[in-house]
Design a protein around this motif. Structure first.
Motif, PDB file in Angstrom:
ATOM      1  N   GLY A 101      -0.721  14.297  12.392  1.00  0.00           N
ATOM      2  CA  GLY A 101      -1.381  13.736  11.218  1.00  0.00           C
ATOM      3  C   GLY A 101      -0.529  12.770  10.415  1.00  0.00           C
ATOM      4  O   GLY A 101      -0.566  12.785   9.175  1.00  0.00           O
ATOM      5  N   GLU A 102       0.232  11.899  11.082  1.00  0.00           N
ATOM      6  CA  GLU A 102       1.073  10.940  10.366  1.00  0.00           C
ATOM      7  C   GLU A 102       0.218   9.918   9.611  1.00  0.00           C
ATOM      8  O   GLU A 102      -0.862   9.534  10.067  1.00  0.00           O
ATOM      9  N   PRO A 103       0.717   9.416   8.468  1.00  0.00           N
ATOM     10  CA  PRO A 103      -0.011   8.365   7.746  1.00  0.00           C
ATOM     11  C   PRO A 103       0.107   7.021   8.454  1.00  0.00           C
ATOM     12  O   PRO A 103       0.921   6.855   9.364  1.00  0.00           O
ATOM     13  N   ASN A 104      -0.687   6.057   7.995  1.00  0.00           N
ATOM     14  CA  ASN A 104      -0.542   4.700   8.533  1.00  0.00           C
ATOM     15  C   ASN A 104       0.629   3.997   7.839  1.00  0.00           C
ATOM     16  O   ASN A 104       1.304   4.574   6.979  1.00  0.00           O
ATOM     17  N   ALA A 105       0.884   2.757   8.203  1.00  0.00           N
ATOM     18  CA  ALA A 105       2.116   2.079   7.783  1.00  0.00           C
ATOM     19  C   ALA A 105       2.246   1.938   6.279  1.00  0.00           C
ATOM     20  O   ALA A 105       3.354   2.061   5.728  1.00  0.00           O
ATOM     21  N   ASP A 106       1.136   1.692   5.569  1.00  0.00           N
ATOM     22  CA  ASP A 106       1.243   1.523   4.118  1.00  0.00           C
ATOM     23  C   ASP A 106       0.862   2.783   3.348  1.00  0.00           C
ATOM     24  O   ASP A 106       0.719   2.753   2.127  1.00  0.00           O
ATOM     25  N   TYR A 107       0.705   3.886   4.058  1.00  0.00           N
ATOM     26  CA  TYR A 107       0.422   5.200   3.464  1.00  0.00           C
ATOM     27  C   TYR A 107      -0.940   5.240   2.761  1.00  0.00           C
ATOM     28  O   TYR A 107      -1.204   6.115   1.935  1.00  0.00           O
ATOM     29  N   SER A 108      -1.821   4.285   3.077  1.00  0.00           N
ATOM     30  CA  SER A 108      -3.141   4.307   2.459  1.00  0.00           C
ATOM     31  C   SER A 108      -4.073   5.318   3.120  1.00  0.00           C
ATOM     32  O   SER A 108      -5.077   5.732   2.531  1.00  0.00           O
ATOM     33  N   VAL A 109      -3.741   5.713   4.347  1.00  0.00           N
ATOM     34  CA  VAL A 109      -4.497   6.749   5.058  1.00  0.00           C
ATOM     35  C   VAL A 109      -3.509   7.803   5.540  1.00  0.00           C
ATOM     36  O   VAL A 109      -2.578   7.499   6.284  1.00  0.00           O
ATOM     37  N   ASP A 110      -3.697   9.022   5.078  1.00  0.00           N
ATOM     38  CA  ASP A 110      -2.794  10.117   5.447  1.00  0.00           C
ATOM     39  C   ASP A 110      -3.636  11.310   5.894  1.00  0.00           C
ATOM     40  O   ASP A 110      -4.042  12.138   5.082  1.00  0.00           O
ATOM     41  N   PRO A 111      -3.929  11.418   7.184  1.00  0.00           N
ATOM     42  CA  PRO A 111      -4.771  12.523   7.656  1.00  0.00           C
ATOM     43  C   PRO A 111      -4.057  13.867   7.520  1.00  0.00           C
ATOM     44  O   PRO A 111      -2.827  13.941   7.446  1.00  0.00           O
ATOM     45  N   GLU A 112      -4.831  14.912   7.493  1.00  0.00           N
ATOM     46  CA  GLU A 112      -4.260  16.249   7.397  1.00  0.00           C
ATOM     47  C   GLU A 112      -3.625  16.661   8.717  1.00  0.00           C
ATOM     48  O   GLU A 112      -4.144  16.368   9.794  1.00  0.00           O
ATOM     49  N   GLY A 113      -2.485  17.327   8.625  1.00  0.00           N
ATOM     50  CA  GLY A 113      -1.897  17.949   9.799  1.00  0.00           C
ATOM     51  C   GLY A 113      -2.627  19.248  10.115  1.00  0.00           C
ATOM     52  O   GLY A 113      -3.179  19.891   9.225  1.00  0.00           O
ATOM     53  N   SER A 114      -2.624  19.633  11.389  1.00  0.00           N
ATOM     54  CA  SER A 114      -3.343  20.850  11.769  1.00  0.00           C
ATOM     55  C   SER A 114      -2.865  21.335  13.124  1.00  0.00           C
ATOM     56  O   SER A 114      -2.099  20.653  13.815  1.00  0.00           O
TER      57      SER A 114
END
Length: 532
Positions: free
Chosen positions: A173-186
């Motif tokens: 669940g890593e974020p994208n480059a600008d941290y605008s999308v940060d999915p949940e880890g699971s």
């Protein structure tokens, strides 16, 4: 835990937040020797090698199927799976390369592979890796696609339970480059009893979102910009108990561990791993690439364990855990925690010249060392320094108590090698190249039992090679051997994944160690030579 040190006393300050850890990476945790003879010594010898034409990142995670005598290797350069024939382990040969297009459209690259009972599981990220990924199940003998199931974002590691009925996946669940999308880890818990119709359940972390302050106070690093607990945790590696009921998941960037109840697919707890005190004798390190040589000694700083791979083993009916304490930093376009000590303001009342034998921030002392800027700040500057990783392997009991840490042994044993310079990087043979950044960087670990003895195989990602320890007495491991098959900036570079092949499953009747080297793109086959 942001610990402030106002004085550096002569006594030993130990800051270890305990955690529960268990296993993965080769070998189970069963301690039944089944009447097998116990060796008096163990050595490794180079047996064979396959070199991928794609080179760098083309050999990462290996897995082995005994019936087909095939090795399945994640080829990161192509995002695919290389299938090698190991009928002659001295001459591994490519059978075919399996791309993600064989599974379906809209997929990114393959990140991990596991094999059990003739079934191959592959973890595949989405083309947009912040979206849900896929785990596909293949037949080892002919690579026929049996079934697939959707899992969480960025499935980074897959493992089977001992009976092969369950597959578990760490969704980073890593974020994208600008941290605008940060999915949940699971963690995905997959019923793979019918690989043609796998069913996945999700063990998530949303239940811990209301515990953010308490987790931080306990020492869990939750620090991504605006992130909830569930978004901030990044599952890395999974270990499964021998009965398949419990899993332990390393949360590397968080310096923590998640304990999962497999039957209910729920995360039971998040445990902080704590910090290694590098001021303690035997816990030293060489922190500078500008000190003109080898300078391993105690320094005023802490190391975050931040393990990558973990493995479990059993002694006397008790489960113990071994971790490769690699370390990792978050480095994104809009958020970066890594900095050099000399770029921080140090509290002069804490970091005195007497403490470091001169100015602590000088390049030939601590100045060049990479540390996190996210911990240790005080009103008058940083009062504590936290380095990435511990440059060691550790052993813990099943309750999470630290039983043993190898201290500075890995750096000491690699200080005068004939084929590579001290703390060289994995892409060039330069003296001290990695001293300022995680040193030899232990990353992979596998365990194997021979008779009444259990051995840990530790892959050193940067300087290279595999160090082997007899861990049959968990509180007092004994060094067994070390083999490094690089030659300067050639040969086997950057060991990542390791798997042990027992003699009963081996094509030549001898136990083998298979290691994927991501920088050289080589899959090395070593024979495990046992003396009796």
């Amino acid at each position: 835990m942001n610990t402030t040190w106002k004085r550096w006393g002569a006594g030993c300050l130990t800051l270890v937040m305990t955690a529960a850890l268990l296993a993965c990476g080769g070998g189970g945790d069963d301690d039944d020797d089944a009447g097998e003879a116990t060796p008096t010594a163990l050595a490794l010898s180079e047996l064979g090698r396959y070199t991928s034409p794609q080179g760098e990142t083309a050999a990462e995670i290996p897995a082995y199927d005994a019936a087909s005598r095939r090795v399945f290797v994640v080829n990161g350069a192509l995002g695919s799976l290389d299938v090698l024939d190991l009928s002659d382990p001295a001459a591994p040969a490519l059978v075919q390369t399996l791309g993600v297009d064989a599974v379906g459209a809209g997929l990114g690259g393959i990140n991990s592979v596991a094999v059990r009972g003739g079934i191959v599981a592959v973890a595949i990220e989405a083309a947009d890796k912040q979206q849900p990924g896929t785990v596909a199940f293949l037949r080892a003998s002919d690579l026929a696609l049996l079934g697939q199931v959707q899992v969480g974002a960025l499935p980074d590691m897959v493992v089977f339970s001992a009976d092969g009925r369950t597959a578990l996946v760490a969704n980073e669940g890593e974020p994208n480059a600008d941290y605008s999308v940060d999915p949940e880890g699971s963690i995905s818990v997959i019923d793979a009893s019918d690989p043609a119709a796998p069913v996945a359940r999700t063990a998530g972390f949303a239940a811990f979102n209301g515990q953010l302050d308490a987790l931080r106070a306990a020492g869990v690093r939750i620090y991504g910009p605006g992130a909830t607990v569930a978004q901030d945790v990044e599952p890395e590696y999974i270990a499964v108990s021998s009965d398949g009921k419990t899993a332990w998941v390393t949360l590397q960037e968080n310096n923590a561990l998640a304990i999962v109840d497999v039957e209910s697919a729920t995360v039971q707890s998040i445990e902080p791993l704590g910090y290694k005190d590098h001021r303690v004798a035997g816990n030293g390190l060489d922190p500078s690439d500008r000190d003109a040589g080898v300078d391993i000694r105690a320094w005023p700083l802490l190391g975050m364990y931040q393990p990558d791979a973990i493995a479990a083993f059993r002694v006397g009916g008790q489960t113990y855990l071994v971790t490769a304490n690699e370390g990792d930093a978050r480095e994104y376009d809009t958020f970066a925690e890594e900095t050099r000590v000399k770029d921080l303001t140090l509290d002069p009342a804490v970091f005195t010249d007497a403490l470091c034998g001169g100015p602590c921030a000088d390049d030939d002392r601590l100045g060049r060392l990479n540390v996190t800027a996210a911990l240790g700040a005080g009103a008058d500057g940083h009062t504590a320094l936290y380095a990435f990783g511990a440059r060691s392997f550790s052993i813990w009991d099943a309750a999470g108590t630290l039983v043993y840490d190898s201290g500075d042994d890995l750096e000491q044993r690699t200080r005068a090698l004939p084929n590579v310079l001290f703390n060289a990087g994995n892409d060039e043979n330069a003296l001290d190249n990695r001293s300022d950044n995680k040193g030899p960087e232990p990353e992979g670990v596998a365990v194997a039992r021979f008779g009444a003895k259990t051995y840990a195989f530790i892959g050193l990602e940067r300087v290279g090679g595999v160090a082997v320890y007899d861990i049959s007495t968990p509180a007092a491991p004994v060094f067994a051997t070390y083999l490094n098959t690089r030659d300067g900036d050639a040969g086997d570079l950057g060991p990542e994944g390791l798997v042990v092949v027992p003699a009963a499953d081996s094509p030549n009747g001898k136990p083998l160690l298979i290691v994927g080297h991501e920088v050289s793109g080589t899959t090395a086959v070593y024979q495990i030579d046992l003396a009796y």
